[in-house]
Design a protein around this motif. Structure first.
Motif, PDB file in Angstrom:
ATOM      1  N   GLY A 143      17.641  -5.303   4.449  1.00  0.00           N
ATOM      2  CA  GLY A 143      17.413  -5.672   3.062  1.00  0.00           C
ATOM      3  C   GLY A 143      15.979  -5.983   2.719  1.00  0.00           C
ATOM      4  N   ARG A 144      15.073  -5.831   3.672  1.00  0.00           N
ATOM      5  CA  ARG A 144      13.647  -6.103   3.447  1.00  0.00           C
ATOM      6  C   ARG A 144      12.839  -4.818   3.601  1.00  0.00           C
ATOM      7  N   ASP A 145      11.545  -4.926   3.236  1.00  0.00           N
ATOM      8  CA  ASP A 145      10.656  -3.791   3.491  1.00  0.00           C
ATOM      9  C   ASP A 145      10.412  -3.633   4.989  1.00  0.00           C
ATOM     10  N   TYR A 146      10.448  -4.750   5.728  1.00  0.00           N
ATOM     11  CA  TYR A 146      10.162  -4.676   7.164  1.00  0.00           C
ATOM     12  C   TYR A 146      10.689  -5.913   7.877  1.00  0.00           C
TER      13      TYR A 146
ATOM     14  N   LEU B 110       0.833  -1.203   0.000  1.00  0.00           N
ATOM     15  CA  LEU B 110       0.000   0.000   0.000  1.00  0.00           C
ATOM     16  C   LEU B 110       0.869   1.254   0.000  1.00  0.00           C
ATOM     17  N   PHE B 111       1.933   1.230   0.791  1.00  0.00           N
ATOM     18  CA  PHE B 111       2.832   2.380   0.836  1.00  0.00           C
ATOM     19  C   PHE B 111       3.568   2.541  -0.486  1.00  0.00           C
ATOM     20  N   ARG B 112       3.944   1.442  -1.124  1.00  0.00           N
ATOM     21  CA  ARG B 112       4.591   1.527  -2.431  1.00  0.00           C
ATOM     22  C   ARG B 112       3.638   2.136  -3.471  1.00  0.00           C
ATOM     23  N   GLN B 113       2.353   1.737  -3.439  1.00  0.00           N
ATOM     24  CA  GLN B 113       1.360   2.340  -4.334  1.00  0.00           C
ATOM     25  C   GLN B 113       1.272   3.837  -4.099  1.00  0.00           C
ATOM     26  N   TRP B 114       1.236   4.207  -2.839  1.00  0.00           N
ATOM     27  CA  TRP B 114       1.117   5.624  -2.474  1.00  0.00           C
ATOM     28  C   TRP B 114       2.330   6.406  -2.969  1.00  0.00           C
ATOM     29  N   LEU B 115       3.512   5.854  -2.772  1.00  0.00           N
ATOM     30  CA  LEU B 115       4.729   6.521  -3.233  1.00  0.00           C
ATOM     31  C   LEU B 115       4.723   6.726  -4.740  1.00  0.00           C
ATOM     32  N   SER B 116       4.357   5.672  -5.486  1.00  0.00           N
ATOM     33  CA  SER B 116       4.374   5.769  -6.947  1.00  0.00           C
ATOM     34  C   SER B 116       3.332   6.751  -7.459  1.00  0.00           C
ATOM     35  N   THR B 117       2.268   6.981  -6.663  1.00  0.00           N
ATOM     36  CA  THR B 117       1.222   7.929  -7.048  1.00  0.00           C
ATOM     37  C   THR B 117       1.629   9.371  -6.757  1.00  0.00           C
ATOM     38  N   HIS B 118       2.172   9.603  -5.563  1.00  0.00           N
ATOM     39  CA  HIS B 118       2.441  10.969  -5.113  1.00  0.00           C
ATOM     40  C   HIS B 118       3.886  11.421  -5.317  1.00  0.00           C
ATOM     41  N   TYR B 119       4.838  10.496  -5.203  1.00  0.00           N
ATOM     42  CA  TYR B 119       6.252  10.851  -5.303  1.00  0.00           C
ATOM     43  C   TYR B 119       6.998   9.845  -6.172  1.00  0.00           C
ATOM     44  N   PRO B 120       6.590   9.702  -7.436  1.00  0.00           N
ATOM     45  CA  PRO B 120       7.219   8.689  -8.301  1.00  0.00           C
ATOM     46  C   PRO B 120       8.706   8.934  -8.530  1.00  0.00           C
ATOM     47  N   GLU B 121       9.124  10.187  -8.493  1.00  0.00           N
ATOM     48  CA  GLU B 121      10.522  10.507  -8.792  1.00  0.00           C
ATOM     49  C   GLU B 121      11.474  10.099  -7.667  1.00  0.00           C
ATOM     50  N   ARG B 122      10.933   9.909  -6.452  1.00  0.00           N
ATOM     51  CA  ARG B 122      11.817   9.527  -5.353  1.00  0.00           C
ATOM     52  C   ARG B 122      11.426   8.196  -4.712  1.00  0.00           C
ATOM     53  N   ALA B 123      10.460   7.490  -5.284  1.00  0.00           N
ATOM     54  CA  ALA B 123       9.968   6.246  -4.693  1.00  0.00           C
ATOM     55  C   ALA B 123      11.086   5.224  -4.508  1.00  0.00           C
ATOM     56  N   ALA B 124      11.905   5.035  -5.532  1.00  0.00           N
ATOM     57  CA  ALA B 124      12.973   4.035  -5.462  1.00  0.00           C
ATOM     58  C   ALA B 124      13.980   4.394  -4.370  1.00  0.00           C
ATOM     59  N   HIS B 125      14.287   5.688  -4.246  1.00  0.00           N
ATOM     60  CA  HIS B 125      15.255   6.129  -3.236  1.00  0.00           C
ATOM     61  C   HIS B 125      14.705   5.910  -1.829  1.00  0.00           C
ATOM     62  N   VAL B 126      13.431   6.253  -1.619  1.00  0.00           N
ATOM     63  CA  VAL B 126      12.808   6.055  -0.316  1.00  0.00           C
ATOM     64  C   VAL B 126      12.867   4.582   0.086  1.00  0.00           C
ATOM     65  N   MET B 127      12.445   3.701  -0.817  1.00  0.00           N
ATOM     66  CA  MET B 127      12.402   2.281  -0.482  1.00  0.00           C
ATOM     67  C   MET B 127      13.803   1.689  -0.332  1.00  0.00           C
ATOM     68  N   SER B 128      14.772   2.238  -1.046  1.00  0.00           N
ATOM     69  CA  SER B 128      16.150   1.768  -0.878  1.00  0.00           C
ATOM     70  C   SER B 128      16.648   2.057   0.537  1.00  0.00           C
ATOM     71  N   LEU B 129      16.371   3.265   1.035  1.00  0.00           N
ATOM     72  CA  LEU B 129      16.782   3.616   2.390  1.00  0.00           C
ATOM     73  C   LEU B 129      16.004   2.816   3.433  1.00  0.00           C
ATOM     74  N   VAL B 130      14.715   2.573   3.168  1.00  0.00           N
ATOM     75  CA  VAL B 130      13.918   1.744   4.071  1.00  0.00           C
ATOM     76  C   VAL B 130      14.538   0.356   4.189  1.00  0.00           C
ATOM     77  N   GLN B 131      14.863  -0.250   3.065  1.00  0.00           N
ATOM     78  CA  GLN B 131      15.421  -1.596   3.082  1.00  0.00           C
ATOM     79  C   GLN B 131      16.813  -1.622   3.703  1.00  0.00           C
ATOM     80  N   GLN B 132      17.591  -0.563   3.510  1.00  0.00           N
ATOM     81  CA  GLN B 132      18.895  -0.494   4.162  1.00  0.00           C
ATOM     82  C   GLN B 132      18.752  -0.475   5.682  1.00  0.00           C
ATOM     83  N   SER B 133      17.605   0.021   6.154  1.00  0.00           N
ATOM     84  CA  SER B 133      17.359   0.115   7.597  1.00  0.00           C
ATOM     85  C   SER B 133      16.628  -1.101   8.136  1.00  0.00           C
ATOM     86  N   ARG B 134      16.260  -2.030   7.254  1.00  0.00           N
ATOM     87  CA  ARG B 134      15.486  -3.205   7.664  1.00  0.00           C
ATOM     88  C   ARG B 134      16.137  -4.503   7.181  1.00  0.00           C
TER      89      ARG B 134
END
Length: 364
Positions: A305-308, A279-303
């Protein structure tokens, strides 16, 4: 099993005033289907307004026990299931899957309320084996979400707690809590109440996308001010901190809350359990497509290598370089601002069981 299909809420187009971009099927759905265009219709039909449905639930119990070592409470009360605030990141969304409903738009538009909650709470507090510890509210869904203005269940729960001298902690995003300021102020005088206001961002535009039906940043800061002036120990929750989206605001949020009167502060790194991640990935691609990959990369670096990852040791703050830097920034800001200087302990020794109508009072 009801199919998670043929529902206009399955569209990935944004409904005004809603957080989720779809009615994503829950993880327990046996069958899932989706609408596909046949190419004959050149224009999309306008979205119907998505109304909120309030569903009465006759609860059997009301106090939930907690043994998670990373949480500062052992029991909680939740008068509602689902939350109309529509915060896209809400970690409580997956709970709707247990009721064969979507953690997406269903979670924020099909709200269950428990009218017998105050009665159940009084029965629980009167049990001979009850041992008083603070009751937490707002740990799952917001006790002051819009439906509370009509149902007043949270208000009635507070009235029960006040009669029993039962300590309570509350986390909310809503200025509706000010309606109950007299009760909370009286309880706070006896060290029976503490409130935390969640401030995710100071940016109104981001707030509208991230938390569509919540109070604005300035309203939340005013709420902190009113609570603090009334003598209620008040904290700010800078949560969640989302990498490359709002984490840059951490220090500004803490400073604004301190100016408003907050004495305590905490933060939580973005959590994406179960259906919240897609759901959060859908939201990112809708509202912030230009930074979605960067956001999720940092999330996975903090988890790892996973989303959670749900490990108690790291689910609140994460691991890795980004998470470590966020912890250091929070620590420096708190020390600089003079937050968390003293520990607040609510008083459980005042708890007593008030006499019922017709019951003989003790002489001693």
């Amino acid at each position: 099993m009801k199919l998670a299909n043929e529902d206009p809420r399955n569209s990935t187009r944004i409904h005004k005033g809603r957080g989720a971009a779809s009615n994503l099927a829950g993880r327990f759905a046996v069958q899932v289907s989706a609408r596909e265009s046949d190419g004959w219709q050149s224009e999309e039909e306008p979205l119907e307004r998505l109304l909120t449905e309030a569903i009465e639930e006759k609860a059997k119990t009301i106090i939930s026990s907690n043994r998670s070592p990373d949480l500062p409470f052992s029991q909680s009360v939740n008068p509602y299931r689902g939350c109309e605030h529509g915060c896209i990141y809400c970690y409580a969304r997956p709970a709707h899957a247990y009721m064969d409903l979507s953690p997406g738009l269903d979670f924020e538009s099909r709200i269950f309320f428990k009218p017998n909650a105050p009665e159940l709470l009084e029965l629980a507090l009167r049990k001979s084996g009850y041992r008083c510890t603070p009751i937490a509210m707002g740990t799952n869904t917001d006790p002051y979400q819009p439906l509370e203005k009509e149902k007043c269940i949270t208000r009635e729960l507070l009235e029960v707690m006040q009669r029993f001298n039962q300590p309570v902690t509350i986390v909310t995003k809503s200025q509706l809590i000010l309606r109950d300021l007299p009760i909370l102020a009286e309880m706070a005088q006896d060290r029976l109440a503490q409130v935390a206001i969640s401030v995710t961002t100071l940016d109104n535009d981001l707030k509208r996308k991230l938390e569509p039906r919540t109070a604005g940043p300035s309203a939340r800061l005013r709420t902190i001010e009113h609570l603090s002036r009334a003598g209620i120990p008040t904290a700010v929750m800078a949560a969640p901190m989302i990498p490359a989206l709002n984490d840059c605001e951490l220090e500004a949020i803490l400073k604004a809350a301190k100016v408003a009167g907050a004495e305590y502060a905490a933060y939580i790194l973005l959590r994406l359990p179960h259906e919240v991640a897609p759901l959060f990935r859908q939201w990112l691609s809708t509202h912030y497509p230009e930074r979605a990959a960067h956001v999720m990369s940092l999330v996975q670096q903090s988890r790892g290598g996973r989303d959670y990852r749900s490990d108690f040791a790291q689910r609140q703050s994460g691991t890795g370089v980004f998470a470590q830097l966020l912890r250091q920034r929070f620590r420096v800001a708190v020390n600089k601002l003079g937050l968390n200087l003293r520990e607040l302990k609510l008083d459980c020794t005042r708890f007593h069981t008030p006499a019922q109508a017709g019951e003989q009072q003790s002489l001693f």
